[in-house]
Write an enzyme that holds these catalytic residues in place. Structure first.
Site, PDB file in Angstrom:
ATOM      1  N   HIS A  84     -16.364   0.393  14.639  1.00  8.89           N
ATOM      2  CA  HIS A  84     -16.575  -0.123  13.286  1.00  8.89           C
ATOM      3  C   HIS A  84     -17.592  -1.258  13.265  1.00  8.89           C
ATOM      4  O   HIS A  84     -18.212  -1.508  12.226  1.00  8.89           O
ATOM      5  CB  HIS A  84     -15.245  -0.576  12.680  1.00  8.89           C
ATOM      6  CG  HIS A  84     -14.426   0.566  12.158  1.00  8.89           C
ATOM      7  ND1 HIS A  84     -13.815   0.554  10.917  1.00  8.89           N
ATOM      8  CD2 HIS A  84     -14.126   1.774  12.698  1.00  8.89           C
ATOM      9  CE1 HIS A  84     -13.171   1.695  10.724  1.00  8.89           C
ATOM     10  NE2 HIS A  84     -13.352   2.452  11.799  1.00  8.89           N
ATOM     11  N   ASN A 112     -11.529  -0.935   6.565  1.00 11.43           N
ATOM     12  CA  ASN A 112     -11.023  -1.916   7.526  1.00 11.43           C
ATOM     13  C   ASN A 112      -9.785  -2.673   7.057  1.00 11.43           C
ATOM     14  O   ASN A 112      -9.013  -3.175   7.887  1.00 11.43           O
ATOM     15  CB  ASN A 112     -12.118  -2.947   7.838  1.00 11.43           C
ATOM     16  CG  ASN A 112     -13.302  -2.346   8.564  1.00 11.43           C
ATOM     17  OD1 ASN A 112     -13.167  -1.349   9.271  1.00 11.43           O
ATOM     18  ND2 ASN A 112     -14.481  -2.943   8.395  1.00 11.43           N
ATOM     19  N   HIS A 211      -9.557   9.648  19.155  1.00  5.17           N
ATOM     20  CA  HIS A 211      -8.268   9.825  18.482  1.00  5.17           C
ATOM     21  C   HIS A 211      -7.206  10.412  19.404  1.00  5.17           C
ATOM     22  O   HIS A 211      -6.113  10.746  18.951  1.00  5.17           O
ATOM     23  CB  HIS A 211      -8.442  10.709  17.241  1.00  5.17           C
ATOM     24  CG  HIS A 211      -9.138  10.024  16.117  1.00  5.17           C
ATOM     25  ND1 HIS A 211      -9.503  10.665  14.954  1.00  5.17           N
ATOM     26  CD2 HIS A 211      -9.548   8.735  15.968  1.00  5.17           C
ATOM     27  CE1 HIS A 211     -10.105   9.815  14.146  1.00  5.17           C
ATOM     28  NE2 HIS A 211     -10.146   8.635  14.742  1.00  5.17           N
TER      29      HIS A 211
END
Length: 346
Positions: A84, A112, A211
């Protein structure tokens, strides 16, 4: 082949590859640039702090390990923090900046807010580094190293991290809202955001493999459990696995109060960095829309199949894509600053 032998050979291969890359002159650019220095650049150095802060990597490793002992979820959080950071105006540590009178930062952007975490871990590591090497190591480099250590701690691959990033003096909530991929976006939109930064579809597939560890809040995928595309029924893919669907419904009942509850992105091995994520996709049980949608594109689906069958291939490609991502929009030399505290520009 014995796993230890393979790991050794893989590391050796990466070192040879990275020495080749770093052999370009420091001003070398890979040809992609949007006119604002925001793209992939290669003027980083794997030995940047060897003299100025020789204990750096050990300090980061120790800090990540301390945090991981208390909270195994932090590994995925530190990896996500790096992602991010890099996707919003480059890998410049901007995601760490608190809001100020001059700007609204990235921490409260939609992707976020109440989601990205690990700031205190980076700040603690920065404090330890400042004790040894004052005003020497950037927060952006600490984030990149912490992400690598998080992967290694959970059983994933090691890769040398090129260093020398500088920190930004500002952050942008607007840019975070615009640039960060959403798990609800179609694959073509997600890919377009990667391509804008000099990445490609393969990087989408490879980096989505992050993930394999971590959790998602229920509100991100709950529509797949109860009312998929307005049908009033679960997503047929998830419904085909009655045990998983039942477990997810128990975790995320169809009430607003469950929105912030957490479910593992990879129910098989939620705290182990492996290729089970891709096995899940092959079985049509990826948790997020952005996960399972990889199977709708022939090129992406072929990569998913390869990674589901070959964990070593995934580890190798993941390491390469992480190095590639870590070069997005970096500031080096006299650009930017070295922040004394990661949450404040001064």
């Amino acid at each position: 082949m014995d796993r230890k032998i393979f790991s050794y050979l893989a590391i050796l291969a990466f070192l040879l590859f990275n020495n080749f890359v770093s052999s370009f002159p420091s001003g070398y650019n890979n040809g992609y640039n949007n006119g604002h220095g925001y793209g992939l650049v290669s003027n980083l150095d794997y030995r940047f702090y060897d003299r100025s802060c020789p204990r750096l990597q050990m300090i980061v490793k120790s800090g990540v390990w301390r945090a991981f002992k208390d909270d195994s979820r932090i590994a995925a959080s530190l990896l996500r923090l790096h992602f991010h950071d890099c996707f919003v105006n480059g890998c410049d540590g901007s995601i760490l900046l608190n809001d100020s009178e001059d700007f609204k930062g990235e921490q409260n952007a939609r992707p976020n807010r109440n989601s990205v975490r690990g700031f205190e871990v980076i700040e603690d590591i920065k404090s330890d580094i400042e004790s040894s090497c004052p005003l020497t190591v950037s927060c952006a480099d600490i984030v990149a190293l912490a992400a690598r250590e998080a992967v290694v701690l959970t059983g994933g691959p090691f890769w040398p991290v090129p260093l020398g990033r500088r920190d930004s003096l500002t952050a942008s909530e607007q840019a975070a809202n615009k640039n960060l991929p959403s798990p609800l976006e179609p694959l073509e939109n997600i890919t377009a955001k990667f391509v804008t930064l000099g990445l490609n579809l393969k990087d989408v597939v490879v980096l989505s493999g992050a993930h394999t560890i971590g959790f998602a809040q229920c509100f991100v995928f709950k529509h797949r459990l109860f009312n998929f595309k307005g049908s009033g029924q679960p997503d047929p893919n998830l419904a085909a696995s009655s045990a998983l669907l039942s477990k997810l419904k128990d975790t995320c009942p169809n009430v607003d109060s469950s929105n912030s509850m957490l479910a593992a992105l990879d129910a098989a091995t939620s705290v182990k960095f492996d290729n089970a994520y891709y096995v899940n996709l092959m079985n049509n049980i990826g948790l997020l829309d952005s996960d399972q949608t990889l199977m709708t594109d022939p090129t992406a689906a072929a990569l998913v199949k390869s990674y589901s069958e070959n964990p070593y291939l995934f580890s190798r490609d993941f390491a390469v894509s992480m190095v590639k991502m870590g070069k997005i929009g970096v500031m080096t030399g006299n650009d930017g600053v070295i922040r004394a505290k990661c949450g404040f520009p001064g």
